[in-house]
Design an enzyme around this catalytic site. Structure first.
Site, PDB file in Angstrom:
ATOM      1  N   SER A   1       6.436   0.307  10.567  1.00  0.00           N
ATOM      2  CA  SER A   1       7.263   1.511  10.639  1.00  0.00           C
ATOM      3  C   SER A   1       8.380   1.354  11.675  1.00  0.00           C
ATOM      4  CB  SER A   1       6.363   2.723  10.929  1.00  0.00           C
ATOM      5  OG  SER A   1       7.025   3.925  10.683  1.00  0.00           O
TER       6      SER A   1
ATOM      7  N   ASP B   1       5.662   7.074   0.390  1.00  0.00           N
ATOM      8  CA  ASP B   1       6.248   6.876   1.709  1.00  0.00           C
ATOM      9  C   ASP B   1       7.756   7.109   1.611  1.00  0.00           C
ATOM     10  OD1 ASP B   1       7.140   5.954   4.165  1.00  0.00           O
ATOM     11  OD2 ASP B   1       6.327   3.932   3.949  1.00  0.00           O
TER      12      ASP B   1
ATOM     13  N   HIS C   1       1.982   5.673   3.769  1.00  0.00           N
ATOM     14  CA  HIS C   1       2.497   5.199   5.051  1.00  0.00           C
ATOM     15  C   HIS C   1       1.379   5.298   6.103  1.00  0.00           C
ATOM     16  CE1 HIS C   1       5.880   4.397   7.828  1.00  0.00           C
ATOM     17  NE2 HIS C   1       5.072   4.985   8.697  1.00  0.00           N
TER      18      HIS C   1
END
Length: 323
Positions: free
Chosen positions: A161, A258, A288
């Site tokens: 991320s 996501d 995610h």
């Protein structure tokens, strides 16, 4: 929305039953507390490593905490390849402890050295603090490679991320000669463009039932890079780099549920078109954050094993080239 993997669906169901609130519903401090508290239920058991050592790299704003892991089964005096890892959390959440289990798994999967970086967090330290700390950490690891028993010619970067964002930026800075060159980048559902303009931002909204939505990402990005001008710079949005030619080889992992899905896939496509060796691994049934949920998501182990094999293969090729 694509069908959810049963393990991912169970995670979301448990969060809903526990009354888990979206991060953007509170303050950054409340988001951190919720993030830390919610992790225990999904973490895997800690795997043993040969060494786990806390240390510090000198940084522009003070010492940067690092945590070094050497894989079990490696000799104490062996000079190992190194994987520099940046944790996720929207540049606002996370630390060495939240990703300790994952970094241990990665160390074993790549059979080498992993060094996790505890970069400064927003909103107290907005962009470019995380990039500055990442750059200082990478420079320190290269400079101290002999003492740390690391092969400075075989250093990879990666993260999940927001950590994937930092890793992608450092990889391009190394290509440009502004930092030591790295040989591989592992980007796990990375933030690649802070414009929040892709179709997946319109698909994965609060009505999707997942934990990271378009609103959550806006919360993170608004705190990390409040200036629109900063968001346009490729040090914040690496997909805005003029070219990706000669970037390090990459493994880019994305998942459909996501908001970051499309930008990650687009980055992999751009790497491909630039002639960079790239493997794009897309999971259309995952959410995610799944990579840190190894205690409840069965897909995590095989994916980390695959990532470790990719790292080992790149390091093998680098060693052959040197001969």
């Amino acid at each position: 929305m694509p069908t959810l993997h049963p393990d991912a669906a169970a995670v979301l169901k448990a969060g809903k039953e526990a009354g888990k609130q979206p991060y953007e519903a509170g303050t950054p401090q409340e988001a951190r507390a919720g993030y830390d508290a919610g992790r225990a239920a999904t973490l895997p058991a800690l795997v043993e490593v040969a060494q786990c050592l806390d240390l510090f790299a000198p940084g522009q704003a003070g010492p940067i905490p690092l945590r070094l892991y050497r894989a079990a089964g490696t000799a104490d005096d062996a000079v190992l390849p190194c994987f520099l890892y940046f944790h996720g959390g929207g540049w606002m959440l996370g630390n060495l402890d939240t990703h300790d289990a994952l970094c241990r798994q990665l160390a074993q999967a790549c059979r080498a050295c992993v060094i996790a970086v505890d970069y400064r967090l927003a909103p107290e330290h907005p962009y470019p603090a995380a990039i500055e700390d990442g750059a200082d950490a990478l420079s320190y690891v290269v400079r101290e490679a002999e003492r740390l028993r690391i092969d400075r010619t075989r250093i990879a970067v990666g993260g999940d991320s927001a950590g994937g964002n930092i890793a992608a930026v450092l990889a391009l800075m190394g290509r440009d000669g502004d930092l030591p060159e790295t040989v591989f980048q592992l980007l796990i559902y990375p933030v690649i463009d802070l414009s929040m303009s892709t179709d997946s931002y319109r698909r994965v909204t609060v009505d999707s039932g997942v934990s990271l939505t378009d609103a959550t990402m806006r919360f993170f990005i608004d705190h990390y890079a409040p200036s629109d001008a900063d968001r346009q710079h490729w040090h914040a949005s690496p997909n805005r780099a003029a070219t990706l030619q000669d970037a390090p080889p990459a493994l880019v992992v994305t998942c459909a549920n996501d908001p970051l899905c499309d930008e990650g896939r687009d980055y992999a496509r751009r790497l491909d078109e630039a002639g960079v060796p790239v493997t794009a691994l897309h999971l259309n049934d995952q959410i995610h954050g799944f990579i840190t949920m190894g205690g409840v998501v069965g897909s995590v182990g095989p994916i980390l094993d695959f990532a470790g094999a990719m790292l080992r293969d790149r390091w093998r090729i680098c060693a052959q080239i040197r001969r």
